[in-house]
Every structure is written in C-alpha cells, then in structure tokens.
Motif scaffolding. Structure first.
Motif, PDB file in Angstrom:
ATOM      1  N   ARG A 113       0.831  -1.210   0.000  1.00 24.93           N
ATOM      2  CA  ARG A 113       0.000   0.000   0.000  1.00 24.93           C
ATOM      3  C   ARG A 113       0.859   1.250   0.000  1.00 24.93           C
ATOM      4  N   LEU A 114       1.978   1.208   0.717  1.00 28.05           N
ATOM      5  CA  LEU A 114       2.853   2.387   0.736  1.00 28.05           C
ATOM      6  C   LEU A 114       3.495   2.621  -0.625  1.00 28.05           C
ATOM      7  N   LEU A 115       3.617   1.542  -1.409  1.00 28.61           N
ATOM      8  CA  LEU A 115       4.199   1.707  -2.732  1.00 28.61           C
ATOM      9  C   LEU A 115       3.145   2.072  -3.766  1.00 28.61           C
ATOM     10  N   GLY A 116       1.879   2.126  -3.359  1.00 30.56           N
ATOM     11  CA  GLY A 116       0.860   2.637  -4.246  1.00 30.56           C
ATOM     12  C   GLY A 116      -0.162   1.635  -4.756  1.00 30.56           C
TER      13      GLY A 116
END
Lengths: 285, 323
Positions: free
Chosen positions: B105-108
């Motif tokens: 999720r942090l990578l998109g």
C-alpha cells in the motif's frame, strides 16, 4: 571469523522459494503510481490500528488507571467533597475523561521512540513517500486509541449513574474536543520520543509532566477552595480550560469562548510541536 | 546520456564524532551486477550503504545512484531502490502478511492488489504457513526471507543488502543466496555488504574490500583470491610440544611463514598451490610428528585482510552499528 555461521540442526521445513514461483513473483510486479501524502499517512494509520489489535496492553494500561480513579474517587471522596457520591460523579466524570485520554497520548511518544530503535524505520525512510507520513499516520491512529479510551470512561460513568444534560450530542462533542486536544498534545510527546533515549524515559517524563497538569486543575476539585497562589495556577492551566469546556458540553451549558480557547490551545501545540517532530525525525540518522 | 553505472560514488566521507566511519570511499558498480562490499564489523560498510540508500547525508564526496544524486535527488533514488538493512527491516508487531500488505500500500497498490501481491510473495518465499503469525515469533531465517520479500514488493532496479546472512544457519543462508541469485538473474543490480569472503565469492561479480573506512582492494573474486594465494593448510598435532618443530618443517616445505593459532596444537600455513600441501603433510609424518588432523581451507576474510593490510580483520570501536 569463519566464512560459515555456526551450523545448527535445521528442522525440516517446507521447501521455500522453488525457482519457478520465485521468478514469477519477482517479475510480476509492475510499479504502481506513487501514493499521495494522505494515502500514505492513512496506511500508517492502519498500521496503528493493527498494533492496537496485536499489542492491546498499552491501551489496557492507559484505560484501566482512569477506571480505577473514577470508581475510587467517586466513592472515596464523593461524600467528603460534595456531600454525595452521585453529585461528585457529575463533577468529576468530564475531568476523568480528560485525564484518561491525556495519559493515553503519552504512548504516541513511547511508540515512536520504540519504532526508532527498529530496522523497520529504515525501510520507511527509504520509500518514495511523504517523509512525515509515518508520523502523521501514527498520530491519526492514536486518535482511535483516544476514542476507545474515552468511550470506556463515558460508558462506565453512565453505568455508575452519570446523567448528561447536554444529551448524546453534547457527550459526543465533549469526546471529540478531548480527542482534538489529545491529538495536539501527542505531538509534544512525539517530540519527546525523538529527544529521549529509551521508551521508558519517554513514559516516565511524560507522566511526570502530566501529573501536576492533570491534578493541579479543576479535574477533581473546585478551584475556589484552593489557596490563592494555587488557584491562580489552576486557572491558567490549559487542562483546566479543557475540563471546563468538556464539562460544559456534557452539561449542556458550554460557552463558545471556552471551546474556542481549547481549540486555540490545540492549534498552538500542533503548530509548534508537529513541525518540530517532523524536523527531528528527518534529522535522525 | 544514461550512465552504464548503477552506482558511482566519489570520495564519500562520513564521521560520527571523532570517528571517521567512512573515509573517502569510491565505488563504481555496473548495472545488473552483484557487487560485494567486503569488510569486518566497523569497517564502514553499513555507513556506506546508508549514504547510498539516502538514509544518511555524506559529510563530503558525492554519489549517483541510477543516475540520480543521493542528496539533491534523494526522492528519485528512493523510487528505484530498496533496502534490506542489517536489522531486519520488518515490523515485529505485525504478522508477515500484514507487513507485506503495508509495504504494497505504501508503494501505491490499491488495497486488493496489495493483498494479492502479499499472498503471491508469501507463496514464493515459502512463508504461507507463517503468514498469520506475528513477526516477533519468526525464526531468523523466516524474518530474513520476509525482509527480502518486502524489498521486492515492487521489483527494484537496485537492491541494497546489508549482511543478509549474518546470524543465519547454513540452510537459511543458502535460501537467501538463491533469492539473491534469482534477483540478479532478472537484471536487478545488487549491492551486497558482507563479512564473509565465501558469500561474496558465491554471489558477487566484483568485490571491494573495505577497511577502516577506505576501499583497500577491488576486483573480481578470483583476482582477489589470487592476491592472497590459494588458501591455507591447517594442521593439528597430537602433541602441542612438537608445534615448533612442525612449524619449521612446514615453513621449509611451503616457503611460507606458518601462523601459530590460539589452539596450542594447531598452526596454519598459507599455500599457493594445493598440490604442495600433500608433500608438506608427508614431511610431517616422515619426521615422526603425530597428526590429529589437517585440512585445506579457502582463504578467510582474516587472511585476505592480513595479505592486503598486514593487520588482521578486527572489530574497531566505531559507532557504526549504532549509526
């Protein structure tokens, strides 16, 4: 120094990383568009929720104490201070609500200090995301903690016979105001969390700073009963203004001025300590 | 103009207090290569990797990673690399699966895709059964595999690996090696810090040997090994009192100064040609010296250091681990 680490008897494990699946996993990852600042912060908020789920001890610590206080003070001092336990409960419930949530906010600093000692922070810092996202997300996650803590205190209050003249809307508004203030205060503790060496140092100094602020206020007593020097301190203590506004909202007679004062205090705390936390975090190596 | 270099560092310096942890490091790493940085604890490996991964600002010197400056274009660098730190860079209080979803999720990735990607990686790294367990209950090898999986949620163009097998049992170490080979096979550049010559030898195309913050040798593993000779003959005697006699005989047979070990019955001699080792051992038994055992060893990091610097690899009192 030998090239091989000490051999250990390896237990049979499922064979990992069969070449084919590994290669498939390695090559099937097209880079998605980078997340926005808020999306990243939200994800860190989700991480905070997961921690509440997996490590509930902190929440229990921080909510059990005020529960004890509420029950003890009500029945111990109620008769002496106001003549009846019921009347005293009416007086102290908003105060204990404030007290319990503010003590919970110390854990924002404790959690950040703990994080900084772990390798996972390196991973976060090497990601192409908004650099403040882990901090903002964590504090937003902490607001859920505050909501849980305040719900517990309020429900217990009702169970003991508290009645709110401000109605459900008044009680919810009071809880929201306390959460907003605790959000602001969290930034003070995250700053402390980056300045002090260990999680327990953060906890001790945080509690040490909060104790006089919480007890030398109108949380438990009527300030007019105090010696004049102490009364002067109690009246300028920001915790007193928060308790006054909370009491007002729950009792249905809050003044806009009281609420405005609390919001202004929260804004000032946030404006100073949130940027300070972010700066310290970025400077850490 | 795109450089063919994945990493180009010039004169990197970083001090902590009075200690110059990194003291003028130059590195040139080709794209697609596995590049080993070999050195003992405190040599400056971790500090170097942290500067290249944009976690530390160099005091002096400059570095380009995949064509971007690590200071002025740090954000661009972060979008292309991933880091597996010395402390496993995973969250202990979350489950294995949650760790990977978090990274996704942090990578998109949208939530659903992040979950799918997490499951795919757990399967590929043999972590399906442990997926729902908190990472603090993982074994060292499982943590490391999860750590590596977290580093390739999105396949990076360049991967930093800081001592990926330190503290692992041999089986887990081999698993990590397989993963690194697979990554390299697909074209990812790998910068591997290690204190094991064996590991650098197994994985790296080129090696820089680093000592006290400086690169003291650079080359292919075979050229490096050639510079320290073919390895060492280690002999253990039945009678420690005969060690001086044995040292004299071995020194003469192999034209090399024997090293007396801490074990009073053991000694080591460097050898250039393994074939001569047999003659040397024969000379010992010919002279009536009883042997408890003998072995031929690859040159160790200690020997590389001894050959390159004249001093043994030792733990310096630097603050590198705390950095």
């Amino acid at each position: 120094m030998t090239p091989t680490p000490t051999p250990q008897a390896a237990k049979p494990q499922p064979q990992p990383a069969a070449g084919v699946t590994l290669n498939a996993a390695l090559s099937s990852s097209a880079r998605p568009p980078r997340p926005g600042a808020l999306a990243a912060a939200k994800t860190f908020g989700w991480r905070g929720m997961l921690k509440i789920k997996h490590v509930p001890e902190q929440l229990i610590d921080a909510t059990l104490t005020p529960v004890l206080f509420l029950v003890m003070f009500t029945y111990l001092f109620g008769g002496a201070i106001t003549g009846s336990t019921g009347e005293y409960l009416q007086y102290i419930l908003p105060g204990v609500l404030v007290q319990s949530v503010l003590f919970t906010s110390v854990y924002s600093g404790v959690a950040l200090n703990t994080d900084m000692t772990k390798g996972v922070v390196d991973r976060f810092r090497s990601l192409p995301i908004w650099r403040a996202a882990p901090l903002v997300g964590a504090v937003i996650g902490d607001c859920v903690r505050f909501a849980i803590a305040s719900t517990i205190v309020v429900l217990l209050g009702f169970a003991l016979g508290f009645h709110a003249d401000g109605g459900v809307a008044g009680v919810l508004a009071a809880m929201l105001l306390v959460i907003v203030f605790a959000f602001a205060l969290s930034w003070v503790f995250t700053t402390l969390g980056l300045l002090l060496r260990s999680p327990s140092a953060v906890m001790n100094s945080g509690f040490m700073a909060l104790f006089p602020l919480v007890f030398l206020s109108n949380t438990l007593i009527e300030p007019s009963t105090l010696p004049s020097a102490l009364e002067a301190f109690v009246n300028v203590n920001p915790v007193s203004s928060l308790v006054t506004a909370t009491r007002g909202l729950m009792g249905g007679d809050a003044s806009a001025g009281d609420i405005g004062l609390v919001l202004a205090e929260a804004a000032i705390l946030t404006a100073i300590f949130a940027p300070l936390t972010v700066r310290l975090y970025r400077a850490k190596s | 103009m795109t450089s063919t270099l994945a990493i180009e560092a010039t004169g990197l310096v970083k001090s902590f207090g009075k200690t110059r942890a990194v003291d003028g490091v130059d590195l040139a790493v080709q794209r697609g290569a596995v590049y080993g940085v070999l050195g003992p604890n405190g040599a400056g490996k971790t500090t170097t990797i942290r500067m290249l991964a944009t976690l530390l600002r160099p005091d002096a010197g400059s570095a380009q990673v995949l064509g971007h400056d690590v200071v002025s274009e740090a954000h661009a660098v972060r979008g292309l690399v991933s880091l597996t730190g010395q402390l496993a860079s995973v969250d202990d209080d979350l489950t294995g699966r949650e760790n990977l979803i978090l990274l996704g999720r942090l990578l998109g990735y949208p939530s659903k895709q992040a979950r799918a990607r997490a499951d795919e990686l757990l399967a590929a790294f043999g972590l399906e059964e442990a997926a729902g367990r908190l990472v603090k209950n993982f074994s060292g090898g499982m943590r490391r595999r999860l750590d590596l999986a977290a580093s390739i949620v999105v396949t990076p163009q360049l991967m930093f690996l800081d001592e990926p097998t330190t503290g692992l049992d041999p089986r887990s170490r081999n698993q990590v090696w397989d993963i690194v080979r697979a990554l390299a096979g697909l074209g990812t550049t790998v910068l591997l810090c290690t204190q094991y010559l064996d590991e650098a030898d197994q994985l790296a195309d080129r090696i820089a040997v680093i000592d006290r913050g400086k690169v003291i040798a650079e080359g292919t593993p075979s050229s490096l090994k050639a510079s320290v000779g073919g390895g060492a003959l280690r002999v253990r005697l039945l009678d420690p009192l005969q060690r001086d006699e044995a040292a004299r005989l071995l020194g003469r047979a192999l034209d090399s100064e024997p090293h007396l070990e801490a074990d009073p019955a053991a000694l080591t001699v460097r050898i250039d040609d393994p074939a001569r080792a047999a003659d040397a051992v024969a000379a010992l038994s010919g002279a009536g010296l009883g042997l408890a055992g003998f072995s031929l060893a690859q040159p160790s990091l200690d020997e590389v250091f001894l050959a390159l610097t004249g001093h043994p690899a030792e733990d310096d009192d630097t603050q590198e681990e705390a950095a």
